[in-house]
Motif scaffolding. Structure first.
Motif, mmCIF file in Angstrom:
data_model
loop_
_atom_site.group_PDB
_atom_site.id
_atom_site.type_symbol
_atom_site.label_atom_id
_atom_site.label_comp_id
_atom_site.label_asym_id
_atom_site.label_seq_id
_atom_site.Cartn_x
_atom_site.Cartn_y
_atom_site.Cartn_z
ATOM 1 N N ASP A 140 39.123 40.517 34.292
ATOM 2 C CA ASP A 140 40.165 39.667 34.861
ATOM 3 C C ASP A 140 40.655 40.295 36.161
ATOM 4 O O ASP A 140 41.410 41.259 36.144
ATOM 5 C CB ASP A 140 41.320 39.510 33.860
ATOM 6 C CG ASP A 140 42.231 38.353 34.228
ATOM 7 O OD1 ASP A 140 42.112 37.853 35.367
ATOM 8 O OD2 ASP A 140 43.045 37.948 33.388
ATOM 9 N N GLU A 141 40.204 39.762 37.270
ATOM 10 C CA GLU A 141 40.553 40.291 38.597
ATOM 11 C C GLU A 141 40.476 41.820 38.625
ATOM 12 O O GLU A 141 41.474 42.488 38.875
ATOM 13 C CB GLU A 141 41.962 39.840 38.984
ATOM 14 C CG GLU A 141 42.128 38.339 38.959
ATOM 15 C CD GLU A 141 43.524 37.917 39.396
ATOM 16 O OE1 GLU A 141 44.000 38.472 40.395
ATOM 17 O OE2 GLU A 141 44.120 37.046 38.741
ATOM 18 N N SER A 173 42.632 33.084 33.265
ATOM 19 C CA SER A 173 42.837 34.212 32.346
ATOM 20 C C SER A 173 42.911 33.713 30.912
ATOM 21 O O SER A 173 42.368 34.339 29.998
ATOM 22 C CB SER A 173 44.138 34.940 32.674
ATOM 23 O OG SER A 173 44.106 35.415 33.990
HETATM 24 MG MG LIG Z 1 45.162 35.396 35.503
#
Ligand SMILES: [Mg+2]
Ligand SMILES: Nc1ncnc2c1ncn2[C@@H]1O[C@H](COP(=O)(O)OP(=O)(O)OP(=O)(O)O)[C@@H](O)[C@H]1O
Lengths: 300, 251
Positions: free
Chosen positions: B172-173, B44
């Motif tokens: 991000d995910e 991240s």
């Molecule tokens: Mg992360």
């Protein structure tokens, strides 16, 4: 065997403590409930006795403009108008300031600036209202006199004093509202290419609107109920204000000015109780308003 | 293949803690790159460098070079706001703004002047179609976006980014908070979007990485261990560490 039975059947020390604690809190709650109910009852009976015993019509009280209880003239409209006048005006001036200061504290200088301003705000809250009144009398009233002529006493002077008094209330509640906005909103907005300002007024202020409205209503409730400081700068003439700088009187100032000079049970005294009842009702209205705003904010 | 983003020797510290120890990684145009690695390895952190979201965190220092095509992303005179329009970001959690679906999707468009209504309507429809949400919401665009399901809200977040027409989309995910059906829908969406966009996404889901990505980059402890075609990484990785990770031996 008997020993165990004995111990199980008798309440333990902890149970007794628990019971005692509960007793005390129920007692306190009961006491407070009685207190509140008796205050309400007291003000209601006194406040209504003018209508029932002295035969005054409610509409006369609310809409007539002559206030001279000694001569059975109890038109409270001048005070109602003035009370709303100073309250709305004070809130109108204070809200933009409060939002600006709160934004500074939460968005622009959350560390040093916020701590300093927090101290200032707490200081402002702690100053007794008589001091605000004194400063109003010494500074604001002469300033109004110079700028607008007349005596300088009136709604404008009252509103200026109240503005300073409600500013900390509105600001600190607005800060709470802004802090409650999830920080994801900021990130998501900035990530879409919004500037800081765009993020603030398109997302953050919008998300905080119910909270800010609540803050303003709390500030208005405070302004509406303030007596002493207002009484010192409003001029205390129970007549319909011609303009913002003509002497007038609010519900509260009329009450504090008059209550010492009347005799219990007479019409002039009862008339003041009716003003008190009106104040109480307004306090309830402000409360309900806050609840409504909160509920609406949640559903959205 | 033309790289659209190149990064060299990227080091990043949060205060005294160095979270990235020198990363060299490029991203090709119209490809999906997956960033994988154990929790806390810096995925991240690295992703947020690519649209300068780390600038918002106090005490961050970043060294190394980032280029978007020819633009030096961290140069003095680079306009961060403009950069973020070109490199959009979808977060792990759906973040609908407290406003209508229409206002959410058109949010980024209205930031730049006052586009006319027809243009907005077209763009909103197009973006919602690309995000595979149009059919579900087309009849109540004025409904608050907060009333949608989590999966729908995440697709709103995607549509909102698409509406600005960035060159690159960072994710991000994006499916970690979603159920399998919504995840699958979003994966389909990504495969569609690849034709027009470059996508870089962090994922903990190995199957997802193999299903959608062209390239995979494996991070561990603030280092880039290896980056190659997804097929290579999963079938025949160069490093033992990578092999261990994708086979579930750690992480
Ligand atoms: Mg992360
Ligand atoms: N704002 C921050 N301040 C200080 N340290 C941070 C911050 N954000 C992340 N870190 C640290 O940097 C390292 C990398 O974090 P990062 O969030 O990039 O990991 P990640 O690979 O995305 O992990 P995950 O898979 O759990 O999301 C971690 O050790 C983390 O504790």
């Amino acid at each position: 065997m008997d020993e165990i039975k004995d111990r199980l059947l008798k309440p333990s020390k902890a149970t007794k403590q628990d019971q005692r604690g509960r007793m005390i809190s129920y007692l306190s709650i009961g006491l407070i409930a009685i207190l509140v109910i008796s205050i309400l009852y007291f003000i209601a009976t006194r406040g209504l006795s003018m209508f029932f015993n002295d035969g005054i019509k409610v509409s006369d009280f609310l809409f007539k403009t002559d206030w001279n209880p000694g001569k059975k003239l109890v038109g409270a409209l001048p005070m109602i108008v003035t009370s709303f006048g100073v309250t709305l005006l004070a809130a109108l001036i204070a809200t933009p300031f409060a939002i600006a200061v709160a934004l500074f504290m939460t968005e622009f200088a959350p560390k040093r600036g916020a701590r300093f301003l927090q101290v200032v705000i707490e200081l402002l809250v702690g100053i007794p209202s008589v001091i605000y009144g004194l400063i109003g009398l010494a500074v604001v009233v002469p300033a109004m006199r110079i700028m607008y002529g007349g005596t300088g006493f009136g709604i404008l002077a009252g509103a200026v004093v109240l503005f300073v008094m409600v500013l900390p209330t509105i600001t600190s509640l607005t800060v709470d509202a802004l802090k409650a906005v999830p920080s994801h909103y900021r990130q998501a907005s900035l990530a879409l290419g919004a500037t800081r300002w765009q993020t603030i007024y398109k997302v953050i202020l919008r998300a905080a609107t119910p909270g800010i409205l609540t803050a303003v209503v709390f500030g208005m409730a405070r302004a509406f109920g303030e007596a002493l400081a207002v009484q010192m700068v409003i001029g205390n003439a129970a007549m319909l204000p011609h303009n913002l700088v003509s002497p007038s009187a609010t519900l509260t100032s009329q009450l504090t000015m008059g209550i010492g000079n009347t005799i219990m049970g007479t019409l002039p005294n009862n008339a003041l109780w009716s003003l008190a009842l009106l104040l109480l009702i307004m306090a309830l209205v402000f409360n309900i308003l806050v609840k409504l705003i909160a509920r609406k904010g949640r559903i959205k | 293949m033309q790289p659209i983003i190149t990064s060299q020797d990227v080091k990043l510290s949060y205060g005294a803690f160095e979270a990235l120890h020198g990363i060299d990684l490029d991203f090709n145009q119209n490809e999906i790159t997956a960033l994988i690695g154990p929790s806390g390895c810096g995925k991240s952190t690295y992703l947020r460098c690519l649209n300068r979201m780390n600038d918002l965190i106090e005490g961050v220092t970043i060294t190394g070079s980032f280029k978007l095509k020819d633009l030096d992303m961290y140069a003095e005179d680079t306009d961060v706001v403009e950069l973020r329009r070109q490199v959009g970001m979808v977060f792990q959690q759906p973040i609908p703004f407290p406003m209508s679906i229409f206002d959410n999707v058109s949010y980024g468009l209205k930031l730049n002047g006052r586009p006319d209504k027809n243009f907005l309507e077209e763009r909103v429809e197009e973006s919602l179609k690309q995000a595979a949400l149009w059919d579900e919401v087309k009849d109540d665009l004025n409904k608050s976006a907060l009333e949608l399901s989590g999966g729908q809200q995440q697709r709103i977040s995607i549509a909102r980014v698409l509406a600005v027409r960035p060159d690159v989309i960072l994710m991000d995910e994006p499916t970690s908070a979603l159920d399998p059906i919504s995840s699958a829908q979003i994966e389909d969406t990504l495969l569609q979007l690849k034709k027009e966009y470059t996508i870089i996404m962090v994922t903990h889901n190995m199957q997802q990485a193999t299903r959608v990505s062209d390239k995979t980059a494996f991070f561990n402890l603030g280092n880039l261990i290896e980056a190659d075609s997804t097929e290579k990484i999963f079938m025949n990785p160069a490093k033992q560490e990578t092999d261990d990770y994708i086979n579930g031996k750690f992480g």
